[in-house]
Design an enzyme around this catalytic site. Structure first.
Site, mmCIF file in Angstrom:
data_model
loop_
_atom_site.group_PDB
_atom_site.id
_atom_site.type_symbol
_atom_site.label_atom_id
_atom_site.label_comp_id
_atom_site.label_asym_id
_atom_site.label_seq_id
_atom_site.Cartn_x
_atom_site.Cartn_y
_atom_site.Cartn_z
ATOM 1 N N CYS A 7 1.045 -1.077 -0.116
ATOM 2 C CA CYS A 7 0.131 0.041 -0.081
ATOM 3 C C CYS A 7 0.812 1.084 0.045
ATOM 4 O O CYS A 7 0.828 2.318 -0.611
ATOM 5 C CB CYS A 7 -0.854 0.130 1.153
ATOM 6 S SG CYS A 7 -2.038 1.233 1.497
ATOM 7 N N CYS A 46 -6.222 -0.760 8.607
ATOM 8 C CA CYS A 46 -7.065 0.478 8.566
ATOM 9 C C CYS A 46 -8.321 0.309 7.575
ATOM 10 O O CYS A 46 -9.350 0.943 7.775
ATOM 11 C CB CYS A 46 -6.281 1.448 7.669
ATOM 12 S SG CYS A 46 -5.990 1.331 6.288
#
Length: 346
Positions: free
Chosen positions: A91, A189
Site C-alpha cells: 500500500c 485500516c
C-alpha cells in the site's frame, strides 16, 4: 514550491505532530486525508479539528476506487489462494506515497511527509535510502522497504527526531492537539470490523473444512481456510497434548495441514516482486545483508540471493506466504539501511 509540503493526515497523533513540526520548521503545510472507504467519519472529524487547531489547509481525497484496484482486490485474491498477504508495504508503495506525490504535484509542493517512524539517509552513491528508526519498538522501516530512492528524495519523516512514542504524545499535549490521547489504530485500516467481516462483505466464501497432520490423519475442522495463516498456533480449536502450528494451506482441497514448530524451519525463502535499491542491485554490495521476515521478527544473516530465492545462514521459523522478507545492510541494528526485499511466496 520549496517551502510547501504535503502531509498524510490520518487524524492520529503521529500525523498531527508531524504537521506541527513541519509548520514550526517554516513549511507551508497541507494535510491530506486519503478516503479509502465509508468508515472514516471519526478519522475525518479528528483530522478536521487538528487541522483547524494548527491553522493548516486540509484536503479530503476520495480515492476509494483507486485503493480497491491497487490494494484491496489483490488482498482479497491472495486470501482466496490461502495466502495471508500483509498489505501495508505494498500500500505504501503503489498507493499511499504515489497518491500523495500526485497531490503534491497538483498543489505545487516539493516535499511529502508522513508520521512514520523511520528516517532517510543519503548514501555514498548520492541516493536516498530508508534507515531504521532509533527505537526498536516502533521502527516502521519494514513497512517502507519498497519505496525507491527517487521517491525518498522528496520524503520527510519528522518523527525520526524522537526517542519513543511517549515523547510524541507529550508534545501533542503541550500544544493542545485533540489527537494527543487518541489510541493507536489496531489491525488493518481498511478492515475496522476485522478480517472475517471484510471477507464476508466482499463475498468471499468461507466453508468449513478439515485440519489434518502431514500424514493425513484428521485432527479437526476449520472455519474457512482464508482465516488461517502459516505459522498460526492459536485459534485452531484442536485439543492435543502438544502445540501444533499451521504448516500448509491447500485451497483446492479446502484443507489445512498442521505440524510441530520444527516443521516451520527453513533456510531457503522464495520471494516474488523482489526489489533491490540503488547500489544493492550490484552483487558486490550484498555481502553483508540480513533479513527480517516479519515486522516483529528478529534478523537473520543472508548467505546469498539467487534469482527469486533468498538463502539464509541458518533456518528460521518465520517464513509465511504473503508476508514480506525485508533486506537490511549490516546486522539489522539501529541505523541499518534498507536494501530491498520481496513478498514471501509458496
Amino acid at each position: 514550491m520549496e517551502n510547501k509540503v504535503i502531509v498524510g493526515f490520518s487524524g492520529g497523533v503521529d500525523s498531527s505532530v508531524c504537521a506541527f513540526l513541519l509548520q514550526k520548521a517554516g513549511y507551508e503545510v497541507i494535510g491530506v486525508q486519503l478516503l479509502i472507504n465509508d468508515n472514516q467519519h471519526e478519522n475525518m472529524e479528528f483530522a478536521q479539528r487538528a487541522a483547524q487547531h494548527l491553522g493548516i489547509k486540509l484536503i479530503f481525497d476520495n480515492c476509494e476506487d483507486e485503493f480497491r484496484k491497487s490494494v484491496l482486490d489483490s488482498f482479497i485474491n491472495n486470501y482466496n489462494k490461502g495466502i495471508t498477504l500483509s498489505p501495508c508495504p505494498l500500500c505504501n508503495d503503489v498507493f499511499k506515497f504515489a497518491r500523495l506525490s500526485e497531490i503534491a504535484e497538483r498543489e505545487g509542493a516539493d516535499k511529502i511527509a508522513t508520521g512514520h517512524y523511520a528516517s532517510v539517509k543519503v548514501m555514498d552513491d548520492n541516493l536516498h535510502y530508508i534507515r531504521r528508526w532509533n527505537s526498536t519498538f516502533k521502527d516502521q522501516s519494514y513497512m517502507l522497504y519498497r519505496l525507491p530512492p527517487d521517491v525518498l528524495a522528496r520524503v520527510i519523516f519528522p518523527l525520526s527526531r524522537f526517542e519513543n512514542k511517549s515523547e510524541v504524545r507529550h508534545l501533542a499535549r503541550e500544544i493542545g492537539l485533540n489527537t494527543a490521547e487518541r489510541r493507536d489504530s489496531q489491525g488493518l485500516c481498511f478492515a475496522p470490523k476485522g478480517i472475517m467481516q471484510l471477507l464476508l462483505d466482499t463475498n468471499v466464501k468461507l466453508r468449513p473444512g478439515l485440519i489434518s497432520d502431514k500424514n493425513g490423519s484428521i485432527l479437526g475442522e476449520h472455519k474457512g481456510y482464508q482465516l488461517y495463516t502459516v505459522g498460526q498456533r492459536r485459534g485452531l480449536g484442536l485439543k492435543m497434548n502438544t502445540p501444533l502450528f499451521v504448516t500448509k494451506i491447500i485451497p483446492d482441497e479446502n484443507k489445512i495441514i498442521v505440524g510441530d514448530y520444527d516443521d516451520l524451519y527453513t533456510d531457503k525463502i522464495k520471494v516474488t516482486q523482489l526489489v533491490l535499491h540503488g547500489k544493492f542491485k550490484q552483487c558486490e554490495a550484498r555481502k553483508n545483508l540480513t533479513a527480517r521476515l516479519r515486522s516483529s521478527a528478529g534478523f537473520v544473516p543472508v548467505k546469498t540471493i539467487e534469482n527469486d530465492c533468498v538463502i539464509l545462514e541458518k533456518p528460521t521459523p518465520w517464513s509465511a506466504p504473503g508476508q514480506h522478507l525485508v533486506l537490511y545492510d549490516g546486522s539489522g541494528d539501529e541505523k541499518s539501511i534498507v536494501a530491498g526485499g520481496g513478498i514471501i511466496t509458496l
